[in-house]
Design an enzyme around this catalytic site. Sequence first.
Site, PDB file in Angstrom:
ATOM      1  CB  ALA A   1     -15.771  22.983  21.873  1.00 28.61           C
ATOM      2  CB  CYS A   2     -14.614  28.148  24.409  1.00 21.92           C
ATOM      3  SG  CYS A   2     -14.000  29.117  23.017  1.00 21.92           S
ATOM      4  CB  THR A   3     -19.128  30.503  24.791  1.00 24.29           C
ATOM      5  OG1 THR A   3     -18.717  30.031  26.058  1.00 24.29           O
ATOM      6  CG2 THR A   3     -20.605  30.713  24.757  1.00 24.29           C
TER       7      THR A   3
END
Lengths: 110, 149
Positions: free
Chosen positions: A8-10
């Site tokens: 999961a990224c920004t």
Amino acid sequence: MKIVGVCACTVGIAHTYIAQEKLEKAAEKLGYDIHLETQGTIGTENPLTQEEIDSADIAILAIDVKIKGMERFQNITKLTVPTDIAIKSPTKLIEKSVEVAKSRMSGTKA
Amino acid sequence: MDVKSSINPKTIVVNSNAQSKDEVLKEIVHYLYEAGNVNDESEFLKAVYKRESQGVTGIGNGVAIPHGQSSSVIDPGVAIVTLKHPIAWESLDDQKIKIVVLFAVSDNSEGAKLHLQLLAQFAKKLGNDDVLESLKSAEDVQEITEAFE
């Protein structure tokens, strides 16, 4: 050796899925079983069940943000890293996680 | 619809002459504007720089994947530019950048779910070294789209 994990990224549009692909490819090459869930702008894909997590040897959380369902990973040894690490050195990260898993296993036996 | 069909040939440019990160970002945003993905270039550019300020978008291997999420995006999409001269860009392996893949994502993610799913599959392909190699050796627009087959 069975590995599970979450990416999961920004923003949830690019790094999440690149990290997933890199880790899957690296694990495949090394001959390990891997199942990665992604949490992005489009929501959760490839979700992990509690049973899958419980039967795995190690969890890799390649995350830059808080993830949903963190409590599922309470009883498993986990490595938490930013997605950058998974993208930059996927093979090293998989090898490291296997090392940690193995040392935990021998630790419980002794 | 597959990943390849999510790429608009109008937003692919081979061998751009851009000399800097600023220059290439402006150029790409303009393509997205002309293709109808974005309705306000300066607003979208702001969103791209906001994301740049949050972390490195050079993923190594000469590839950068900047992206912006903004209400100025009316049709989510992706633009691909290859550069004639590699440019300086914050990157995981400190290599200069030869390929820039810019993602434009709308604020309203529910309404564009199918499109965003395609973009996610597209991003996944960028994690594949074979795809990156074909991208780098591509000489024209067709070879770029074929790299994603």
